[in-house]
Each structure stands twice: as C-alpha cells, then as structure tokens.
Design an enzyme around this catalytic site. Structure first.
Site, PDB file in Angstrom:
ATOM      1  N   ASP A  82       0.871  -1.177   0.000  1.00 38.91           N
ATOM      2  CA  ASP A  82       0.000   0.000   0.000  1.00 38.91           C
ATOM      3  C   ASP A  82       0.902   1.219   0.000  1.00 38.91           C
ATOM      4  O   ASP A  82       1.707   1.392   0.917  1.00 38.91           O
ATOM      5  CB  ASP A  82      -0.895   0.029   1.247  1.00 38.91           C
TER       6      ASP A  82
ATOM      7  N   ASP B 277     -14.301  -4.737  -2.993  1.00 39.91           N
ATOM      8  CA  ASP B 277     -14.276  -4.670  -1.527  1.00 39.91           C
ATOM      9  C   ASP B 277     -15.679  -5.016  -1.048  1.00 39.91           C
ATOM     10  O   ASP B 277     -16.623  -4.271  -1.315  1.00 39.91           O
ATOM     11  CB  ASP B 277     -13.897  -3.264  -1.048  1.00 39.91           C
TER      12      ASP B 277
END
Length: 258
Positions: free
Chosen positions: A12, A131
């Site tokens: 990330d 998600d």
C-alpha cells in the site's frame, strides 16, 4: 495438474511511500517501495500488487515514476491499482511497466469503463478489485455488498452478482477483499471467496485477513482462490514467501518453488 497457485505480497503506497509499515531485516528504509518490491521479487513472490492509496491527484506522477522504477527491478507480474479512472490512466500505468491494472471505484461509478478498458487493452491486464462486506444476518442466506471509498460507502450492489457482471464486461481477474476480515488476522472470509470463485470463470485473488500460513492454504483449498494476497505477515517478517510456498506445497497445494 492444475495451474500453480500464486502468492502475491501487496504494497500500500501513499505519496510514493509504503504505509502499513514494513519491518524487513536490513532494509535501510522501510518506506521505499522499490527496495521492498525488489526484496519480494528476489524472495520468490509470484507477483506483486501495488495499491496507490494516495488521495490527491497531484501525486499521480510520483506513482508513475515509482512504477517505472519497480518495473525496472522486478521480473514478475506487477499489478497496480488506486485512482484509475480513465483509459489514459491505464495506458500510462502499462507504459510505465505495470502488467495489470486494477480498477475499483471507477467500475462501480461506470461499469462500461471496464468493458472499454478490456476492449482497448485486453482482458488479461484488467483486474477488477472488489471490496465486500457481509450484510446478511447470521440466520439468513449469506449476502455480501460492494463498498467503495475504502469500505466506507455502501453501494447496494450484491458482491456475487457484481463479480459476474464484471467478468461479463471483460475483467480478466477479480481481486477480492473482505472488509470484515481485512487487518484482523483471522483468515479470509472463506464463504465469500468460495461464492465468488464459484460464480466467475476467471481467477480470483483472495485478500483480507491473513494471520498465518494455514489461512493461505484455506483460501485456496476451501475458498477456491487461484491466488492469495497478503501484506503484514510478509512485511513484518513473520513469515517469508519461501516458507509460505513450502507450507502450501506440503499441504497439497501446487506451487512454483524456486
């Protein structure tokens, strides 16, 4: 012999720095994505996923530069996602050296974007990132909903139907993250992973919740995932990629062992 399953460390990145800390031994700078990606490349990872979580648009050039640097150091497939909103974004990332580009919120806002991207660049380099969060009560049939904006914004879209629609539109792979499990170290949401894997004809990457090596095995054997994505168990040096591969192989999962 099926296809070997893949282990994919995930970085990330915010404004050109890896966040969610990385504690490799003898890495001089835990925030440098190029150094970390190279470490995973050398450690035998099958692929690397780089998610740009930078909020601001100004930083996109930093991202392209970082992708170029990583691509020059890394000789395994590189998927890049985050802030991909237009065909131009995809072209720029592929030109910078990404092998695949992950589309998330933009697909929800405009599903046709996925179709256009797949037609222009080929399904093999278009990943749709999903998600999902469980919205059904324990007693009811399982139901998961798509959330955007880092899991904050419900869309009302059913995750399984959405995955089907995205592959119909040309997605070549689904990157599936359980918002319920993300960061918990309690393992993947196996029911969710299995529901999506059974529903689509393309590879599914399971993400969210890995705390130990058995979780990786479960994602494949119980969840039906083709690849498993993890961040913290590798970043913090709890396990090496090689240990993970050997553990999975010994559990009967076909792996590429280097």
């Amino acid at each position: 012999m099926g296809l070997a399953k893949r282990i994919i460390p995930c970085l990330d990145v915010d404004a050109g720095r890896v966040v969610k800390g990385v504690q490799f031994v003898d890495i001089r700078d835990a925030g440098d994505p190029v150094e970390i990606a190279k470490r995973y490349n050398d450690a035998g990872a099958d692929e690397i996923t780089f998610l740009d979580i930078t909020a601001s648009h100004q930083e996109r050039d930093t991202t392209l530069h970082t992708v170029e640097q990583i691509a020059s150091q890394v000789f395994i497939p590189l998927t890049v996602g985050g802030g991909v909103r237009a065909l131009e974004d995809i072209r720029n990332l592929l030109n910078a050296g990404a092998d695949k580009v992950a589309i998330n919120s933009a697909a929800v806002h405009n599903p046709e974007f996925v179709r256009e991207a797949a037609e222009r660049f080929g399904s093999q380099c278009i990943v749709v990132a999903i998600d999902a969060k469980k919205v059904s009560a324990e007693s009811d049939t399982n139901r998961w909903e798509i959330f955007t904006h880092g899991g904050r914004k419900p869309t009302g879209l059913d995750a399984v139907e959405w995955a089907r629609k995205m592959t119909d539109y040309g997605a070549g792979e689904i990157l599936l993250t359980s918002m319920d499990r993300d960061g918990t170290k309690n393992g993947f949401d196996i029911a969710l992973t299995r529901a999506i894997a059974d529903a689509v004809p393309v590879p599914v990457i399971a993400s969210g919740g890995v705390g130990n090596l058995q979780h990786l095995v479960d994602g494949v054997q119980q969840g039906g995932a083709d690849a498993v994505l993890a961040a913290s168990i590798f970043h913090f040096g709890e396990y090496s990629v090689q240990q993970a591969k050997e553990f999975m192989q010994s559990a009967g999962v076909e792996m590429r062992l280097g």
